[in-house]
Design an enzyme around this catalytic site. Sequence first.
Site, PDB file in Angstrom:
ATOM      1  N   VAL A 188       0.831  -1.205   0.000  1.00 34.12           N
ATOM      2  CA  VAL A 188       0.000   0.000   0.000  1.00 34.12           C
ATOM      3  C   VAL A 188       0.864   1.253   0.000  1.00 34.12           C
ATOM      4  O   VAL A 188       0.378   2.351  -0.279  1.00 34.12           O
ATOM      5  CB  VAL A 188      -0.944   0.014   1.217  1.00 34.12           C
ATOM      6  CG1 VAL A 188      -1.959  -1.106   1.114  1.00 34.12           C
ATOM      7  CG2 VAL A 188      -0.165  -0.087   2.524  1.00 34.12           C
ATOM      8  N   SER A 192      11.891   4.468   0.928  1.00 35.37           N
ATOM      9  CA  SER A 192      13.304   4.232   0.597  1.00 35.37           C
ATOM     10  C   SER A 192      13.862   2.970   1.238  1.00 35.37           C
ATOM     11  O   SER A 192      14.646   2.251   0.625  1.00 35.37           O
ATOM     12  CB  SER A 192      14.141   5.435   1.021  1.00 35.37           C
ATOM     13  OG  SER A 192      13.945   5.704   2.401  1.00 35.37           O
ATOM     14  N   GLY A 194      11.897   0.463   2.895  1.00 37.78           N
ATOM     15  CA  GLY A 194      11.016  -0.702   2.915  1.00 37.78           C
ATOM     16  C   GLY A 194       9.666  -0.381   2.308  1.00 37.78           C
ATOM     17  O   GLY A 194       9.430   0.715   1.803  1.00 37.78           O
ATOM     18  N   GLN A 195       8.770  -1.356   2.358  1.00 31.55           N
ATOM     19  CA  GLN A 195       7.409  -1.146   1.860  1.00 31.55           C
ATOM     20  C   GLN A 195       6.420  -1.766   2.822  1.00 31.55           C
ATOM     21  O   GLN A 195       6.759  -2.637   3.633  1.00 31.55           O
ATOM     22  CB  GLN A 195       7.236  -1.710   0.456  1.00 31.55           C
ATOM     23  CG  GLN A 195       7.555  -3.172   0.275  1.00 31.55           C
ATOM     24  CD  GLN A 195       7.746  -3.516  -1.195  1.00 31.55           C
ATOM     25  OE1 GLN A 195       8.339  -2.751  -1.975  1.00 31.55           O
ATOM     26  NE2 GLN A 195       7.263  -4.688  -1.611  1.00 31.55           N
ATOM     27  N   VAL A 196       5.176  -1.291   2.749  1.00 33.30           N
ATOM     28  CA  VAL A 196       4.165  -1.629   3.751  1.00 33.30           C
ATOM     29  C   VAL A 196       3.003  -2.378   3.105  1.00 33.30           C
ATOM     30  O   VAL A 196       2.510  -2.003   2.043  1.00 33.30           O
ATOM     31  CB  VAL A 196       3.643  -0.350   4.438  1.00 33.30           C
ATOM     32  CG1 VAL A 196       2.551  -0.690   5.447  1.00 33.30           C
ATOM     33  CG2 VAL A 196       4.788   0.388   5.129  1.00 33.30           C
ATOM     34  N   ASP A 336      12.308  12.806  11.683  1.00 30.89           N
ATOM     35  CA  ASP A 336      11.977  12.656  10.260  1.00 30.89           C
ATOM     36  C   ASP A 336      10.490  12.920  10.031  1.00 30.89           C
ATOM     37  O   ASP A 336       9.766  12.068   9.506  1.00 30.89           O
ATOM     38  CB  ASP A 336      12.352  11.240   9.814  1.00 30.89           C
ATOM     39  CG  ASP A 336      12.333  11.083   8.290  1.00 30.89           C
ATOM     40  OD1 ASP A 336      12.506  12.095   7.589  1.00 30.89           O
ATOM     41  OD2 ASP A 336      12.152   9.950   7.811  1.00 30.89           O
TER      42      ASP A 336
END
Length: 638
Positions: A188, A192, A194-196, A336
């Site tokens: 979804v 940079s 990782g992905q979720v 961040d």
Amino acid sequence: MAPLLLPSSPIHSFPATPKLSFRSKPRPIIRAAAGLEVDSFTKKSGYLFQLSAFEAESLLDYSPSRIAAIYRRKPLILLRRLIQVGTTFGKWFGVRYIDNLMERSDQMFKVRAAELRKILVELGPAYIKIAQAVSSRPDLIPPSYLDELSLLQDRITPFSTEVALDTIEKELGLRIDELFSEISPKPVAAASLGQVYQARLRRSGQVVAVKVQRPGVQAAISLDILILRFLAGVVKKAGKFNTDLQAVIDEWASSLFREMDYRKEADNGLKFRRLYGGLKDVFVPNINMEHTTRRVLVMEWVEGQKLSEVKDLYLVEVGVYCSFNQLLENGFYHADPHPGNLFRTFDGKLAYIDFGMMGEFKQEFREGFIEACLHLVNRDFDALSKDFVTLGLLPPTAEKEAVTKALTGVFQDAVAKGVRNISFGDLVGNLGTTMYKFKFQIPSYFSLVIRSLAVLEGIAISSDPNYKVLGSTYPWIAKKVLTDSSPQLKSSLQALLYKDGAFRIDRLESLLTESLRARTEKALVKIQREEANSRVVFKEILYFTLTEKGSFVREILIEEFAKEVNGIGNPNNNQSAYLEESSLLSYQPALVSEILAVLSIIPELPPELQQQLLRLPADLARRLISRASARTIQRIFL
């Protein structure tokens, strides 16, 4: 690892969430066919992933010496990366130069912006992280570039879902169908590092976000940091910079390495939730520690929209208040806070996600920062120069008088507009020449603080172009200085209120008035820039000075009032014109009417505060008797 292909599966959906896929059988692993498209980072920079298990293990924590030792044994990879980075950026700058020569820069602006985003994605996480910080400053970046760079926050080309699911199984030691009853067939969001994926835990039925780390990010970041660190050393020597640029890179790299360990991010998330999850209209999702490892993190799912997309000024104010608590109350802050990490939930709360990059602000630096803000707003540039030494921005050997004169020239005009109009970005920008001349240095800890504040102001500017983060933070600073029990801040308050022995009631009034703006209620945000009713101001100030939190200010006022009354009764006491002008008895132009206004407020005070008010004359009388006795003894014996 070769890219993998996700087999097709039936789709099921549930309320308020995207569609998820359901698996009832063990997942077959199917190797990708030759020529299958992979993500651009893997395609262009996949050669960086070639580290042995021992080398990868040695890079779990940031160590410049270990990174250098690894790549001394891999000179060809280092050379290939240098050529790749140099030629990639060289080509882009080359076509930009040609655009200028051919006078077609305006027509090609959007095209070049898209090309730059593509370049950053191909080069990998280190460059993306730098661009993410820049993408939060709409006042500094042209709109076309801003639109493209903002895509780097959570819409980077994802890596193979089959690789992601394989990583989850290896890290957690269970099959996907044993862990989740449902999981989205595609990520979804992709960033940079990782992905979720969205999933539902099989055991509890809870909807969660599952973050999976990109393969090869540690190796790529390690090499890029080695290159950036070398370049920082060259730039420092060539440009004769005062700041240790390599130390700044090391601080950023250390936080980046901590961010790549999802176990540390999970600990950060739990601590952040404990410290700030109870603040009004702030939501911090819970972390599922049972299913979290170094490369996989599972946390509560957050439904909402990016804060930058909804333009909710109230939640911007909530963010400012939360940032104040992070930086100046507890010293544990989100380093961040780009738009991809701040959400407006559907029930109207400000949600923080992604706790990989956090900072620590030590107590002495927090107090030094507060003092610097006080002295800046009150134009006490001599004290401000000393604050810069305390914060480590100036060496102790700096010439204070020359620095004071320079700071006056830099900040005088900006501060003259009033605290509510001071731009944090302008202050930092105007300081450039002075920083170089007087050998200013940016301590490594301070770079993350500056970045956090600058990014927050950038997000706010997207909702309100005239927004000033310092102007919104200062009321909380004023309130803290007036109420904090810290001996250093009490000493700072006294030093601020007395100038050459004279009591500056105008400064006290300014602090009290500003502290009244330290609110987050929605109704008050709409009128915060309007002048408050004088009766309301009187009531608030009186209420504050009579409470326990206002005891220190109350003591100062009683003492000063005693001095004034004692001075009237002592004709031999010669006061300067400055003292007379700034005295309590001569400061207010309409003293009688204001006393009547105060008297009219007394019946509205709580009974305990009315009792405290009735005790004030007795306290004043004791001070006067003490002063009269001391004067009598002095006359007898001296």
